[in-house]
Structures are given as structure tokens and as C-alpha cells.
Design a protein around this motif. Sequence first.
Motif, PDB file in Angstrom:
ATOM      1  N   LEU A 110       0.820  -1.217   0.000  1.00 34.48           N
ATOM      2  CA  LEU A 110       0.000   0.000   0.000  1.00 34.48           C
ATOM      3  C   LEU A 110       0.856   1.271   0.000  1.00 34.48           C
ATOM      4  N   ASP A 111       0.195   2.393  -0.335  1.00 37.03           N
ATOM      5  CA  ASP A 111       0.871   3.695  -0.331  1.00 37.03           C
ATOM      6  C   ASP A 111       1.329   4.050   1.072  1.00 37.03           C
ATOM      7  N   GLN A 112       2.412   4.810   1.144  1.00 41.06           N
ATOM      8  CA  GLN A 112       2.958   5.223   2.440  1.00 41.06           C
ATOM      9  C   GLN A 112       1.967   6.063   3.236  1.00 41.06           C
ATOM     10  N   SER A 113       1.168   6.823   2.545  1.00 35.74           N
ATOM     11  CA  SER A 113       0.186   7.668   3.255  1.00 35.74           C
ATOM     12  C   SER A 113      -0.822   6.795   4.015  1.00 35.74           C
ATOM     13  N   ILE A 114      -1.244   5.680   3.374  1.00 35.72           N
ATOM     14  CA  ILE A 114      -2.175   4.747   4.025  1.00 35.72           C
ATOM     15  C   ILE A 114      -1.501   4.083   5.220  1.00 35.72           C
ATOM     16  N   VAL A 115      -0.242   3.742   5.036  1.00 38.21           N
ATOM     17  CA  VAL A 115       0.516   3.111   6.128  1.00 38.21           C
ATOM     18  C   VAL A 115       0.592   4.038   7.335  1.00 38.21           C
ATOM     19  N   GLN A 116       0.917   5.293   7.075  1.00 42.20           N
ATOM     20  CA  GLN A 116       1.091   6.262   8.172  1.00 42.20           C
ATOM     21  C   GLN A 116      -0.238   6.605   8.843  1.00 42.20           C
ATOM     22  N   GLU A 117      -1.286   6.765   8.034  1.00 43.62           N
ATOM     23  CA  GLU A 117      -2.561   7.250   8.575  1.00 43.62           C
ATOM     24  C   GLU A 117      -3.425   6.154   9.190  1.00 43.62           C
ATOM     25  N   GLN A 118      -3.324   4.904   8.673  1.00 45.06           N
ATOM     26  CA  GLN A 118      -4.255   3.875   9.145  1.00 45.06           C
ATOM     27  C   GLN A 118      -3.573   2.657   9.775  1.00 45.06           C
ATOM     28  N   ILE A 119      -2.497   2.191   9.126  1.00 44.75           N
ATOM     29  CA  ILE A 119      -1.889   0.937   9.609  1.00 44.75           C
ATOM     30  C   ILE A 119      -1.072   1.161  10.881  1.00 44.75           C
ATOM     31  N   LYS A 120      -0.206   2.173  10.889  1.00 44.21           N
ATOM     32  CA  LYS A 120       0.656   2.383  12.061  1.00 44.21           C
ATOM     33  C   LYS A 120      -0.147   2.700  13.329  1.00 44.21           C
ATOM     34  N   PRO A 121      -1.194   3.542  13.256  1.00 47.01           N
ATOM     35  CA  PRO A 121      -1.990   3.785  14.483  1.00 47.01           C
ATOM     36  C   PRO A 121      -2.605   2.499  15.036  1.00 47.01           C
ATOM     37  N   CYS A 122      -3.059   1.610  14.141  1.00 43.25           N
ATOM     38  CA  CYS A 122      -3.635   0.344  14.608  1.00 43.25           C
ATOM     39  C   CYS A 122      -2.574  -0.517  15.286  1.00 43.25           C
ATOM     40  N   LEU A 123      -1.377  -0.591  14.668  1.00 44.37           N
ATOM     41  CA  LEU A 123      -0.300  -1.390  15.260  1.00 44.37           C
ATOM     42  C   LEU A 123       0.162  -0.810  16.589  1.00 44.37           C
ATOM     43  N   GLU A 124       0.200   0.515  16.682  1.00 40.80           N
ATOM     44  CA  GLU A 124       0.599   1.157  17.953  1.00 40.80           C
ATOM     45  C   GLU A 124      -0.392   0.844  19.054  1.00 40.80           C
ATOM     46  N   LYS A 125      -1.678   0.811  18.683  1.00 42.89           N
ATOM     47  CA  LYS A 125      -2.704   0.452  19.658  1.00 42.89           C
ATOM     48  C   LYS A 125      -2.538  -1.000  20.103  1.00 42.89           C
ATOM     49  N   LEU A 126      -2.258  -1.885  19.128  1.00 41.67           N
ATOM     50  CA  LEU A 126      -2.061  -3.303  19.459  1.00 41.67           C
ATOM     51  C   LEU A 126      -0.791  -3.523  20.279  1.00 41.67           C
ATOM     52  N   GLN A 127       0.178  -2.628  20.148  1.00 40.30           N
ATOM     53  CA  GLN A 127       1.427  -2.764  20.906  1.00 40.30           C
ATOM     54  C   GLN A 127       1.204  -2.539  22.399  1.00 40.30           C
ATOM     55  N   ALA A 128       0.059  -1.913  22.723  1.00 42.09           N
ATOM     56  CA  ALA A 128      -0.294  -1.699  24.137  1.00 42.09           C
ATOM     57  C   ALA A 128      -1.327  -2.720  24.616  1.00 42.09           C
ATOM     58  N   ASP A 129      -1.521  -3.791  23.845  1.00 43.25           N
ATOM     59  CA  ASP A 129      -2.532  -4.810  24.164  1.00 43.25           C
ATOM     60  C   ASP A 129      -2.175  -5.540  25.460  1.00 43.25           C
ATOM     61  N   THR A 130      -3.187  -6.117  26.073  1.00 38.97           N
ATOM     62  CA  THR A 130      -2.966  -6.880  27.316  1.00 38.97           C
ATOM     63  C   THR A 130      -2.283  -8.223  27.053  1.00 38.97           C
TER      64      THR A 130
END
Length: 586
Positions: free
Chosen positions: A551-571
Motif C-alpha cells: 500500500l501507499d505510504q500515506s495509508i501506512v502512516q494514517e491507518q496501519i501504524k496507528p492500529c499497530l501502535e494500539k495493538l502494541q499496548a494490548d494486554t
Amino acid sequence: MADANNEENLYPIAVLIDELRNEDVQVRLNSIRKLSTIALALGVERTRTELISFLADTIYDEDEVLVALAEQFGQFTKLVGGPEYAHVLLAPLEGLALVEETFVREKAIESLRIVANDHSPQDLEQHFVPLVKRLALGDWFTSRSSACGLISVVYPRVSSAVKLELRRFYRQLCVDDTPMVRRAAASKLGEFATVLEPEFVKADIIQLWSQFLGDDQDSVRLLAVEASIAIAGLLGHEDIETQMIPFLKQAAEDKSWRVRYMVADKFTDIQNVVGAEITKNELVLPFQNLLKDPEAEVRAAAAQKVRDFCSNLPTDDREQIIMSQILPCIKELVIDSNQHVKTALAGVIMGLSPIVGEQNTIEQLLPIFLSMLKDECPEVRLNVISKLDCVNEVIGVQQLSQSLLPAIVELAEDSKWRVRLAIIQYMPLLAGQLGVEFFEEKLNALCMAWLVDQVFAIREAATLNLKKLVEKFGAEWAQNTVIPKILQMASDPNYLHRMTCLFCINVLATVCGSEITTKLMLPIVLRLGTDLVPNVRFNVAKTLKIIGTELDQSIVQEQIKPCLEKLQADTDIDVRYYAGEGLRSL
């Protein structure tokens, strides 16, 4: 200073002696493999005068070491000074050609054959022919067996007088008292025949060949069958029909199943040499008998040759011979008690369709195919399916679907998961043969059903199958037909099905393109990032890592990375780990 240089020159030989005396076989083996390096260090003169004589005097090692030594000598001509000095290699190779272990002798003969080609005709007669004579007249069978492999290499390049002597030696070896020597002679008979003058092929070789076919050792007789292909290629049709065919028929009925097996295995090779007319007149009945042989191994070998045998028949009589004489035998093999026979037949029988034509295929072969598709042996069923394209070309999709497709669908729902797995692997092949419209109508639902199979291996194979189908039918087809059904699985109560949805997205993203992935699949992946099941959430992290590269870098920055950052704080620790992996990758 001179003494120091002399000591340095002696170093390679001294090292070699120490290593060859080492108790460790691997050390000695490594030493032998370095011989070319040692020879280069010594130079050609010292290699001839010291290294070769040293090795010739110390041939008393493990078989593995001796094989390596024999192999090295075959590449030594340049290292001893070129073709002019190739004869110095004969002494150690002759010693190796006398060793009792077969592998050592074979490698020594192989190297002697290479070295023989490095000799000039004059050197051959002066050095190599005496070696062949010594071997041919040796007391031990090992010596005489080795001679059999060398005569045909020497023969074309020597004088008429020497040729006469070599032919005499070969005849003696062919009637040797020891079966091992006769075996060696029989194995080289075809090769020897190809270098003989035509008049001697008729006068000598045919007689020796028929003699071998009557030998009391079946191991000699079966080698004679193999030699028949080369010999027949040197004869005219009349000589083949009058002098060879009677003996080949005899071999096809030999008391030893091993000889009959060799005839069956080489049958189409023999056919190609003798021609279609002789096959029609003389070989159809022997082939029928091989298909009916009491030994399963012979029947299996003959069954494997059915398609080739039929295609090599004369065009004018082919259909009549197949339908009246070969097909009855095939029908018996379809219900054979041995699964290897049926499997062998299943691998080739579909290839009869283009040979016998549409009407015969529909009336005679389709019932056989259906019977084999229902066979209890999975290999039989799968061999039939793998060759469906042959039948499709002859009878067309409509007839194929009416006759065979129901049986294929039944296999696709087989209780044995390995059978279902094999059908999945052939589905892209079927799809290519049937076309997109027919596939959607008859088989698409089946492919989707596999995605929710109870067995993980089936679900995994089904996802890879979808990728191949999309590659065949295109992204637009996927967007309209496959993707909507996959995305529905994201809402399935069963978490395993939700995970399968992610697995499908993993493979489809690479073939559907960034636009379809962004528009249709990415939102579903992001939504599953809040799934209640940790296994689903960490698979979301894995999927985001995979599709992020598409995918385009803009999609990665705007949608994928925020989701992964949220999952990085998972229980869950596994979710956090895979989310971190995804972030590092992107």
C-alpha cells in the motif's frame, strides 16, 4: 639454501604420506581430494615420477577413499604433462580396476575411459591395448569384468589387426564361466555394437545377443533386453523381423518376472526402433500378454506404457487395434487387485482420448474414467484428475461436466482430508480447463466451503487456491465473486473463520492490487484489530505487516501504524510482540 628449497619441494609428498596414514577415513578422503593441488605444487615431472608411482604403490584403503582416488585420476592428464604422458595414469587405474568392490571398479573404468580418449592412436596400441588384454585374460572375475567396459572405447581408434583381437577377447568374455563377467559383457553389448563395422554386427553381435537371451542367469538376460534397443537401431527392418523379433517375443515370455519387467519397461523404446509396421505385425500380442502378466510389477510397467504404445501404432490401423485388442486388457487392469497397477494405468489412460477420438472416448473410455475416479485408492483418483485436460480437449466442457464433474465434486467432499487436499491442489488446473463461467456455476461454492473446513491444512490450502484462481481469472473477478464472501467471514461467530478471513487477505493483497486492498480489505482488517480473541488480534498485526508493503505510504502512516501502535499496548503478550514486529518492518 639449496637444501631448504629441496625440503620445501618434498613438503607436499610428506604431508600426503602423513595424511594417508591417518586413522581417520575423512582425513584420508580430504587428502585424496586435494591431489590436484598437490600435483600443481609438485609440477608435471615430479607428479609423473613421484606422486603417481607413490599412489600406485599405496592402493590399499577404504572403498570410499579408493572411489575418490579413481575419480581424481580421470582428471589428471594435464597435471602429468598432457596427452603425451597420459599413459602414466594407467598403472594406478589398472590396480583400482581389479578391486573387488563394484563402486571402485566402476569409477576406475569411468576414469580409464576418459584417459583413453586422451591417448593418440599410437599410444593406445602401445599402452592402453596391453592393459585391456591383461584385464581380459586376468585370473580374477574383477579383472575380466573391467575389460568389458573398455573394449568399445579403444576399438574405433586401433588398427584392423588389433580390432580382430579385441573382437576375439569380447567373444570370450561373453561366454565366460563367471556370471558377473557375462553380466558386464551383456551390459556393454549395445555400446560395443555401435562401434563395430556393420558386417560384424550381423555376424557377431546378433549371435552373442541371442546367446545372452538364453543365459541361465536372469540378470544376464534382462541386460540383453536393454541392449536390444541399440542393436536394433543398427539393423534393417528385414534383419530385425527375422533375427531379433523371435528372441524379443521369447524374452516377453521369460520364466523370470525380472526379464519380463525389463521387456515391459523398454517396450516403447523397442517400438521406436523397430517401427510401426513391425509393431503392428509382431508386438501387439506380446504387449497384451505383458498387460495380463501374473506378476503385478510387470503389469504395472506395461500399464505405464499403454498411451505411448498406442500412439506408436500405424495411423491407419491404430483405432481398430486399440479398441479390439488393447482396450479389453485395460478394462481388466481397471479392476486389478494391485493398487500400483491401477495407479500406473491411471497416470496414462486419459492420454488415450486424443488417440481414439471423441466417440470412442464417450462410449468406451468415460465409463473407465468414472470407475477409476471412484477407486478406493486415492493415488488412482488423483492421477485421473491430474490428466483431465487430455479428455477436455477431445470431448469438450459440456460432456466433461456431465460425465466426470459429479465424481470430482464427490471427491472434493471425501471424508479423508488428504483426498480433499489433493483435489484443492488440482482446482486451478480444472478452472483453467473449464473457464470462468462454468467454474463459477459448478465449483466456486466448493472452493469457498473449503475455507471453513475442520482441518487447518485444508483451510490453508484453500487460501492458496484462491490466490491461484485470482491469478487465472483476474482481480475484477475476485472483487465481484470472491472478496465479498471472504469479508463476510470477518463477522462469523467462530474465531477460526475470522482468522481464515485474515489468511485470505494475506495472499489476495499481493494479486489484487493496492486499490482493492485499500478499499475493500483494509477496513475489515482494522476492524478485527479490536476482536475479543487474542489469536485474531495478533493475526491482524501479521496481516498489517504483510499488506503494508503493498500500500501507499500515506495509508501506512494514517491507518496501519496507528492500529499497530494500539495493538502494541494490548494486554496479550503475543499481540504486543507481533504488533512490534509489524511496526519495525514498516
